[in-house]
Scaffold this active site. Sequence first.
Site, PDB file in Angstrom:
ATOM      1  N   ASP A   1     -17.690  20.102 -76.283  1.00 50.30           N
ATOM      2  CA  ASP A   1     -16.281  20.439 -76.006  1.00 50.30           C
ATOM      3  C   ASP A   1     -16.068  21.947 -76.159  1.00 50.30           C
ATOM      4  OD1 ASP A   1     -16.667  20.452 -78.784  1.00 50.30           O
ATOM      5  OD2 ASP A   1     -14.612  19.831 -79.213  1.00 50.30           O
TER       6      ASP A   1
ATOM      7  N   ASP B   1     -20.080  25.518 -79.533  1.00 50.06           N
ATOM      8  CA  ASP B   1     -20.705  24.706 -78.469  1.00 50.06           C
ATOM      9  C   ASP B   1     -21.396  25.607 -77.464  1.00 50.06           C
ATOM     10  OD1 ASP B   1     -19.293  21.738 -78.652  1.00 50.06           O
ATOM     11  OD2 ASP B   1     -17.901  23.320 -79.210  1.00 50.06           O
TER      12      ASP B   1
ATOM     13  N   ASN C   1     -11.922  20.675 -78.783  1.00 51.67           N
ATOM     14  CA  ASN C   1     -11.374  21.946 -79.260  1.00 51.67           C
ATOM     15  C   ASN C   1     -10.119  22.330 -78.480  1.00 51.67           C
ATOM     16  OD1 ASN C   1     -13.283  22.573 -81.309  1.00 51.67           O
ATOM     17  ND2 ASN C   1     -14.775  23.108 -79.730  1.00 51.67           N
TER      18      ASN C   1
ATOM     19  N   THR D   1     -21.825  17.417 -79.791  1.00 53.10           N
ATOM     20  CA  THR D   1     -21.295  18.449 -80.678  1.00 53.10           C
ATOM     21  C   THR D   1     -19.772  18.506 -80.583  1.00 53.10           C
ATOM     22  OG1 THR D   1     -21.642  20.185 -78.998  1.00 53.10           O
ATOM     23  CG2 THR D   1     -23.420  19.822 -80.595  1.00 53.10           C
TER      24      THR D   1
ATOM     25  N   PHE E   1     -13.512  17.950 -88.151  1.00 52.73           N
ATOM     26  CA  PHE E   1     -12.736  17.884 -86.917  1.00 52.73           C
ATOM     27  C   PHE E   1     -13.327  16.939 -85.878  1.00 52.73           C
ATOM     28  CE2 PHE E   1     -11.900  19.426 -82.596  1.00 52.73           C
ATOM     29  CZ  PHE E   1     -10.509  19.351 -82.568  1.00 52.73           C
ATOM     30  N   ASN E   2     -14.624  17.054 -85.562  1.00 54.28           N
ATOM     31  CA  ASN E   2     -15.199  16.252 -84.487  1.00 54.28           C
ATOM     32  C   ASN E   2     -15.052  14.758 -84.742  1.00 54.28           C
ATOM     33  OD1 ASN E   2     -15.986  18.501 -83.049  1.00 54.28           O
ATOM     34  ND2 ASN E   2     -18.114  18.443 -83.724  1.00 54.28           N
TER      35      ASN E   2
ATOM     36  N   HIS F   1     -21.629  26.022 -86.221  1.00 46.81           N
ATOM     37  CA  HIS F   1     -21.850  24.600 -86.510  1.00 46.81           C
ATOM     38  C   HIS F   1     -22.769  23.921 -85.491  1.00 46.81           C
ATOM     39  CE1 HIS F   1     -18.434  24.763 -89.339  1.00 46.81           C
ATOM     40  NE2 HIS F   1     -17.751  25.371 -88.389  1.00 46.81           N
ATOM     41  N   ASP F   2     -22.351  23.969 -84.215  1.00 45.48           N
ATOM     42  CA  ASP F   2     -22.962  23.103 -83.217  1.00 45.48           C
ATOM     43  C   ASP F   2     -24.408  23.458 -82.895  1.00 45.48           C
ATOM     44  OD1 ASP F   2     -20.542  21.811 -83.133  1.00 45.48           O
ATOM     45  OD2 ASP F   2     -19.836  22.832 -81.340  1.00 45.48           O
TER      46      ASP F   2
END
Length: 309
Positions: free
Chosen positions: A10, A15, A39, A123, A164-165, A238-239
């Site tokens: 996303d 990402d 996102n 992700t 969040f995800n 993160h991703d």
Amino acid sequence: MPTKIIHDCDPGHDDAIATMLALASPELQTLGITVVYGNVGLERTTQNALVVREILGSKVPIYAGADRPLVRDRISAEAVHGKSGLEGPHLPTPTGKLEDGHAVGFIIEQVLKYPGEVTLVPTGALTNIALAMRMEPKIVPLIRQIVLMGGSIDIGNWSPSAEFNILCDPHAAKIVFEAAVPLMMCGLNLTHQTPAIPSRVARFRALGTRVGEFTAQLLEFFRQHHREVFGWEGAPIHDACAVAFLIKPELFKTGMYNVEIEANEGLAYGRTVCDYWHVTGKKPNVEVGLEIDADGFYDLLVERIGTYR
């Protein structure tokens, strides 16, 4: 033989960097990119995926997927990623188009075409993956592995309990975590070990390339929110951790745990409930990322992003 993957995302700053890493790595064969809301809304996340592909000069196929969660109302992270979802650098108008067909159909098609060979790398929200599993249950035992960014063994980031995800679609996450597919979770407890502090951002700029500069600008904007809200000097990427695990698993320390998704409304809504001390007696079902060699992670990112011009 490179590992066949589908990157479900996303975009999103992190990402985008995960996509850069995947497409620059000979260890991986990216069959396609499937896009989900998250996102920002689906119209923007698909546009961002096309932008990143354009900047990289790639021809990887991109498919649009779900535009909303299975049950809950959609949430978004514009406060983190900006209105476009990729604020910071100048975003060119992409000349390429999305593929015909739906992301969920593409996931089903590829897993059936390459049974036991396809690793899914989500992700973002897990809606596309859950829909694929429900629409064609035959794919579940044929998925090689799922390596995802989401959840945490402890604190959340979008609520006190939830990352969040996963919070985007806890009901989809519950389907995926209960599917008995080999699953590796890169949660906040791991990804927070990878802040893009100024000295690390400078390494991308020092590449002297258009993509290196684009990466630095992404990270500089991403840093603003994390500095204002958390007081951190850099934002975690993160991703890209999920992609890095498939390339260099030796950078990671992991453990097997029972992880369940709290999909009931309440204080723990969207939490990945990790039985860290094995107190429930339930069988471990998830390989959980615990530690990452952050310096080695950045060495990998700089090396691979440095292959772009």
